[in-house]
Scaffold this active site. Sequence first.
Site, PDB file in Angstrom:
ATOM      1  N   CYS A   1     -43.189  51.327 -85.853  1.00 22.64           N
ATOM      2  CA  CYS A   1     -43.905  51.365 -87.133  1.00 22.64           C
ATOM      3  C   CYS A   1     -44.911  52.518 -87.100  1.00 22.64           C
ATOM      4  O   CYS A   1     -46.087  52.344 -87.405  1.00 22.64           O
ATOM      5  CB  CYS A   1     -44.586  50.035 -87.437  1.00 22.64           C
ATOM      6  SG  CYS A   1     -45.765  49.476 -86.197  1.00 22.64           S
TER       7      CYS A   1
ATOM      8  N   ALA B   1     -40.142  40.856 -79.423  1.00 21.42           N
ATOM      9  CA  ALA B   1     -39.819  40.120 -80.638  1.00 21.42           C
ATOM     10  C   ALA B   1     -41.005  39.593 -81.440  1.00 21.42           C
ATOM     11  O   ALA B   1     -40.862  39.343 -82.638  1.00 21.42           O
ATOM     12  CB  ALA B   1     -38.885  38.958 -80.303  1.00 21.42           C
ATOM     13  N   ALA B   2     -42.158  39.355 -80.825  1.00 24.67           N
ATOM     14  CA  ALA B   2     -43.258  38.717 -81.559  1.00 24.67           C
ATOM     15  C   ALA B   2     -43.738  39.608 -82.701  1.00 24.67           C
ATOM     16  O   ALA B   2     -43.723  40.839 -82.583  1.00 24.67           O
ATOM     17  CB  ALA B   2     -44.412  38.417 -80.602  1.00 24.67           C
ATOM     18  N   PRO B   3     -44.147  38.992 -83.820  1.00 23.34           N
ATOM     19  CA  PRO B   3     -44.235  37.542 -84.069  1.00 23.34           C
ATOM     20  C   PRO B   3     -42.947  36.895 -84.547  1.00 23.34           C
ATOM     21  O   PRO B   3     -42.917  35.689 -84.786  1.00 23.34           O
ATOM     22  CB  PRO B   3     -45.319  37.459 -85.150  1.00 23.34           C
ATOM     23  CG  PRO B   3     -45.150  38.718 -85.926  1.00 23.34           C
ATOM     24  CD  PRO B   3     -44.784  39.776 -84.912  1.00 23.34           C
TER      25      PRO B   3
ATOM     26  N   GLU C   1     -40.873  38.061 -75.602  1.00 27.02           N
ATOM     27  CA  GLU C   1     -42.188  38.668 -75.785  1.00 27.02           C
ATOM     28  C   GLU C   1     -42.940  38.607 -74.464  1.00 27.02           C
ATOM     29  O   GLU C   1     -43.029  37.548 -73.833  1.00 27.02           O
ATOM     30  CB  GLU C   1     -42.979  37.936 -76.870  1.00 27.02           C
ATOM     31  CG  GLU C   1     -44.418  38.393 -77.021  1.00 27.02           C
ATOM     32  CD  GLU C   1     -44.561  39.894 -77.285  1.00 27.02           C
ATOM     33  OE1 GLU C   1     -45.446  40.509 -76.644  1.00 27.02           O
ATOM     34  OE2 GLU C   1     -43.798  40.434 -78.108  1.00 27.02           O
TER      35      GLU C   1
ATOM     36  N   ASP D   1     -38.002  46.796 -81.044  1.00 25.27           N
ATOM     37  CA  ASP D   1     -39.059  47.187 -81.981  1.00 25.27           C
ATOM     38  C   ASP D   1     -40.291  47.417 -81.121  1.00 25.27           C
ATOM     39  O   ASP D   1     -41.067  46.509 -80.859  1.00 25.27           O
ATOM     40  CB  ASP D   1     -39.293  46.095 -83.022  1.00 25.27           C
ATOM     41  CG  ASP D   1     -40.326  46.510 -84.055  1.00 25.27           C
ATOM     42  OD1 ASP D   1     -40.228  47.632 -84.578  1.00 25.27           O
ATOM     43  OD2 ASP D   1     -41.244  45.710 -84.334  1.00 25.27           O
TER      44      ASP D   1
ATOM     45  N   ARG E   1     -48.737  35.907 -77.690  1.00 26.00           N
ATOM     46  CA  ARG E   1     -47.803  36.323 -78.736  1.00 26.00           C
ATOM     47  C   ARG E   1     -46.468  35.587 -78.593  1.00 26.00           C
ATOM     48  O   ARG E   1     -45.808  35.289 -79.593  1.00 26.00           O
ATOM     49  CB  ARG E   1     -47.597  37.831 -78.687  1.00 26.00           C
ATOM     50  CG  ARG E   1     -48.800  38.608 -79.211  1.00 26.00           C
ATOM     51  CD  ARG E   1     -48.669  40.113 -78.949  1.00 26.00           C
ATOM     52  NE  ARG E   1     -47.452  40.695 -79.485  1.00 26.00           N
ATOM     53  CZ  ARG E   1     -47.272  41.061 -80.750  1.00 26.00           C
ATOM     54  NH1 ARG E   1     -48.253  40.878 -81.629  1.00 26.00           N
ATOM     55  NH2 ARG E   1     -46.136  41.616 -81.148  1.00 26.00           N
TER      56      ARG E   1
ATOM     57  N   GLY F   1     -40.604  38.432 -87.099  1.00 22.90           N
ATOM     58  CA  GLY F   1     -40.057  38.873 -88.379  1.00 22.90           C
ATOM     59  C   GLY F   1     -38.703  39.539 -88.256  1.00 22.90           C
ATOM     60  O   GLY F   1     -37.766  39.233 -89.001  1.00 22.90           O
ATOM     61  N   LYS F   2     -38.584  40.463 -87.316  1.00 17.54           N
ATOM     62  CA  LYS F   2     -37.308  41.169 -87.172  1.00 17.54           C
ATOM     63  C   LYS F   2     -36.254  40.261 -86.543  1.00 17.54           C
ATOM     64  O   LYS F   2     -35.067  40.369 -86.861  1.00 17.54           O
ATOM     65  CB  LYS F   2     -37.516  42.456 -86.379  1.00 17.54           C
ATOM     66  CG  LYS F   2     -38.384  43.473 -87.130  1.00 17.54           C
ATOM     67  CD  LYS F   2     -38.581  44.750 -86.362  1.00 17.54           C
ATOM     68  CE  LYS F   2     -39.409  45.752 -87.160  1.00 17.54           C
ATOM     69  NZ  LYS F   2     -40.808  45.318 -87.359  1.00 17.54           N
TER      70      LYS F   2
END
Length: 418
Positions: free
Chosen positions: A236, A116-118, A139, A183, A144, A120-121
Amino acid sequence: MTLPPNFIIQMQSLLGDDTDSFLSAMNEPPSVSIKINRRKSNDPDICGYEGLKQVKWCKNGYYLPERPVFTLNPLLHAGVFYVQDASSMIYEAVTAQIAPMALDTGDPLRVLDLCAAPGGKTTSIINALPDGTTVVANEFVGTRATVLRENLMKWGYPDIIVTNSPTDRFAALGELFDIVAVDAPCSGEGMMRKEEIAVSQWGEGLQKQCASLQREILANAFAALKPGGFLIYSTCTFNRIENEENVNYLVEEFGMVPLNMDFPEEWQIGKGIDTPHPCLRFMPHITRGEGLFLCVLRKEGDYISARRNRGKSFAQLVSDQTKIIANGIPLTAAKGKDLIPTTESVLSCGYPKGSLPEAEVDEQTALSYLRHEAIHLDPEIPKGHVVVIYKGYPLGIVKNLGNRANNLYPAQWRIRMK
């Protein structure tokens, strides 16, 4: 920016005739965008930025014409908005589409963001979920995880659990979650416009290393997901080994069923490459944002209702296997023999405004407060614990002594920029 030659060769193989457009886009400046916390505001103009343009796939997301100094905007620290790449905001639209299907089961939702860090999602997921949903944000890396906790405390969603554990700890919990987001750590090709390290560290060995780690994490995510539940997988990066091939892995190894999100064509989101599965690709020459790959898959099987565990709360159940660093919003903290209200408590979306005396301050005083400096309040402000307010939004707590106000903002959160 000079891209690695082997990366260009890979992209030529991947994109064919679109390669020149892609390479041209990679040399353009990255876009700048923010996301509004819908539980705190529905007015993006409150942030003080001009020229905002809405992100097509996120009703709470807005592009800015240029990048301001976000750190010096007190409303960022109040959790009114979050600085996030527009592509990643698709998580809000995805969650909004699948959450009603999961809610058909009749039980309150349990959602896990495994990497999960940081944050945003996670905040995008929260923006799309109904109140009462329990969200676990995990995380593995300790530093982080600390940043993740800070960002989620500022976002202020009360039904949040923040953990700092390896992903196999969630597999050990069993099939607990209706939605699991992964993610995944990746080779970062989609961040090359924004981060020089993504260029310098790139290599085919890194791609393979990341793909192997991603499959390990996905296997753990699958084990933590209820039958009938949804897995959101994203990276990403651009290559197929970390993207479409991992979707194939989930289909072939676990029998998961990819879902077609069926988003409007006007959003200009790319499709998966050389795959029959309905994947999404945000490519910088097509979509205004950085590189992102995403696929939603459903776990087959009959839905399992919420597990009953001999009187244990859900947080107690999670703590059996994981390290919890935040269980909801802490309302008080010990200071000597006293319990005092916390900054986190007044940043909460559930904070009952007016329950403590409040002091509206100007921008410079707000920034002094956020730097953890002593501030002075107007003489009519009562002594004792007072909420510092900027533009109507709480920033934190002081103890007003009359001649000065002791700053109780968390020292580890203080801003250092002048």
